[in-house]
Design a protein around this motif. Structure first.
Motif, short mmCIF file in Angstrom:
data_model
loop_
_atom_site.label_atom_id
_atom_site.label_comp_id
_atom_site.label_asym_id
_atom_site.label_seq_id
_atom_site.Cartn_x
_atom_site.Cartn_y
_atom_site.Cartn_z
N ARG A 57 -9.41 0.86 -24.54
CA ARG A 57 -8.82 1.27 -23.27
C ARG A 57 -7.46 1.93 -23.53
N PRO A 58 -7.13 2.98 -22.80
CA PRO A 58 -5.84 3.64 -23.03
C PRO A 58 -4.67 2.73 -22.66
N PHE A 59 -3.51 3.02 -23.22
CA PHE A 59 -2.30 2.34 -22.79
C PHE A 59 -2.08 2.67 -21.32
N TRP A 60 -1.46 1.73 -20.59
CA TRP A 60 -1.37 1.90 -19.14
C TRP A 60 -0.60 3.15 -18.74
N ILE A 78 2.18 6.05 0.83
CA ILE A 78 2.99 4.87 0.52
C ILE A 78 2.04 3.82 -0.05
N MET A 79 2.31 3.36 -1.25
CA MET A 79 1.44 2.38 -1.87
C MET A 79 2.18 1.08 -2.14
N ASP A 80 1.42 0.02 -2.19
CA ASP A 80 1.98 -1.31 -2.45
C ASP A 80 2.07 -1.53 -3.96
N VAL A 81 3.27 -1.87 -4.43
CA VAL A 81 3.48 -2.19 -5.84
C VAL A 81 4.09 -3.57 -5.91
N ALA A 82 3.27 -4.55 -6.23
CA ALA A 82 3.71 -5.95 -6.33
C ALA A 82 4.42 -6.40 -5.05
N GLY A 83 3.86 -6.01 -3.91
CA GLY A 83 4.40 -6.44 -2.63
C GLY A 83 5.50 -5.57 -2.07
N GLN A 84 5.86 -4.50 -2.78
CA GLN A 84 6.90 -3.60 -2.32
C GLN A 84 6.33 -2.22 -2.03
N LEU A 124 6.25 0.32 -12.47
CA LEU A 124 5.16 -0.44 -13.06
C LEU A 124 5.54 -1.09 -14.39
N LYS A 125 6.56 -0.58 -15.05
CA LYS A 125 6.88 -0.99 -16.42
C LYS A 125 7.11 -2.49 -16.55
N ASP A 126 7.81 -3.09 -15.60
CA ASP A 126 8.19 -4.49 -15.72
C ASP A 126 7.20 -5.45 -15.07
N LEU A 127 6.10 -4.93 -14.55
CA LEU A 127 5.10 -5.79 -13.92
C LEU A 127 4.27 -6.52 -14.97
N SER A 128 3.68 -7.62 -14.57
CA SER A 128 2.72 -8.30 -15.44
C SER A 128 1.50 -7.40 -15.60
N PRO A 129 0.74 -7.56 -16.68
CA PRO A 129 -0.47 -6.73 -16.85
C PRO A 129 -1.41 -6.82 -15.66
N SER A 131 -0.62 -7.48 -12.43
CA SER A 131 -0.05 -6.75 -11.29
C SER A 131 -0.09 -5.25 -11.52
N ARG A 132 0.09 -4.84 -12.78
CA ARG A 132 0.05 -3.42 -13.10
C ARG A 132 -1.36 -2.86 -12.93
N ASP A 133 -2.36 -3.60 -13.38
CA ASP A 133 -3.74 -3.16 -13.20
C ASP A 133 -4.07 -3.02 -11.71
N LYS A 134 -3.58 -3.96 -10.93
CA LYS A 134 -3.82 -3.91 -9.48
C LYS A 134 -3.17 -2.66 -8.89
N ALA A 135 -1.95 -2.34 -9.34
CA ALA A 135 -1.26 -1.15 -8.83
C ALA A 135 -2.00 0.12 -9.23
N LEU A 136 -2.54 0.17 -10.43
CA LEU A 136 -3.29 1.35 -10.86
C LEU A 136 -4.55 1.52 -10.03
N LYS A 137 -5.21 0.42 -9.70
CA LYS A 137 -6.40 0.49 -8.84
C LYS A 137 -6.03 0.95 -7.43
N THR A 138 -4.86 0.48 -6.96
CA THR A 138 -4.37 0.92 -5.65
C THR A 138 -4.10 2.42 -5.65
N LEU A 139 -3.49 2.90 -6.73
CA LEU A 139 -3.22 4.33 -6.85
C LEU A 139 -4.52 5.12 -6.83
N HIS A 140 -5.52 4.64 -7.54
CA HIS A 140 -6.81 5.31 -7.58
C HIS A 140 -7.41 5.43 -6.17
#
Length: 276
Positions: A57-60, A78-84, A124-129, A131-140
């Motif tokens: 899998r590629p790096f995030w 406007i997208m949700d990133v870890a509740g923000q 996204l850099k400081d999120l847990s893996p 939470s970051r995966d969730k944000a990437l799915k939200t972006l998609h």
């Protein structure tokens, strides 16, 4: 790097000494860079993010850029990133084939899409893996679910076979944590798992016990430094741009020059500038 560090400690570093390092563990390091270095007889150290090796899998951060490149010419949401809530937008008035020209994230962004990448990367850099995966799915989803990112096999992390083939008379390996997360964001116990765990995993994946460590994102503090030393590493590198000054150099905070897509002349000039 081991020889350089030994000479730093002994204060016998020759003029114009250079050590070469590669971070993260991309497959092109093993397939392209390693043979060229060995052919030229030039030693180098490869720092591996062990949790990514062999996963396919590629790096995030590459996944993020690929998603944006596969997106439409214009977007605003406007997208949700870890509740923000985070406002994301771009408008690139370019032909589809030129929407994502070659670009390094360390270079000043020139397009709306590049600026959107920098914004998302920082958030996204400081999120847990997780939470970051969730944000990437939200972006998609915000991109309509139609964005289909693509990447070259050489842009993926190394396979286990690649990693196992690294050590040689020219090539040595080092630790780069397990998840490439900024270490200062972790509590001491989790940070220790990242640091000591990566040392054990590098040894398992390559057959060579590493002596050096590279702080992910160059992010470190005194507690992190102590844990790196306690884990058995003998030295560590940062991303601080400077020349090594043997007289007052901390072996666990060695500076480096991040090399861009430069000509030989520019590389020479950049190295000379550090010596002034």
């Amino acid at each position: 790097m081991d020889e350089l560090v030994a000479r730093i400690v002994a204060r016998t570093v020759p003029d114009n000494a250079v050590a070469i390092t590669f971070d993260d563990g991309y497959r092109d390091n093993a397939v392209i860079a390693k043979p060229l270095l060995e052919q030229a007889g030039v030693p180098a150290t490869f720092f591996l993010t062990t949790g990514a090796i062999g996963k396919g899998r590629p790096f995030w951060w590459d996944e993020l850029w690929a998603l944006l490149c596969a997106g439409p010419p214009k977007a605003e949401f406007i997208m949700d990133v870890a509740g923000q809530p985070l406002q994301v937008q771009w408008s690139d008035d370019q032909p589809a084939t030129k929407m994502c020209p070659p670009w390094r994230a360390g270079v000043e962004p020139q397009t709306g899409r590049q600026r959107a990448y920098v914004l998302l990367w920082r958030n996204l850099k400081d999120l847990s893996p997780q939470s970051r995966d969730k944000a990437l799915k939200t972006l998609h989803k915000h991109l309509g679910g139609s964005a289909t990112p693509t990447w070259s096999d050489l842009d993926l992390p190394m396979s286990l076979e690649d990693a196992g083939s690294l050590p040689s008379t020219c090539i040595s390996v080092g630790g780069h944590a397990r998840t490439h997360h900024p270490l200062v964001e972790f509590d001491p116990a989790r940070r220790w798992q990242e640091i000591s765990g990566s040392r054990a995993e590098v040894a398992e994946q390559t057959g060579q016990l590493p002596t050096g460590f590279a702080y992910p994102h160059g992010n470190w503090n005194s507690e992190t430094r102590t844990q790196v030393a306690d884990a058995g590493y003998s030295w560590a590198v940062t991303t601080h741009r400077a020349a090594v000054m043997p007289k007052n150099c901390d072996p666990f905070a060695l500076p480096r020059l991040a090399v861009g897509d430069w000509s030989a002349e520019q590389l020479r000039d950049e190295m000379e500038a550090l010596r002034r």
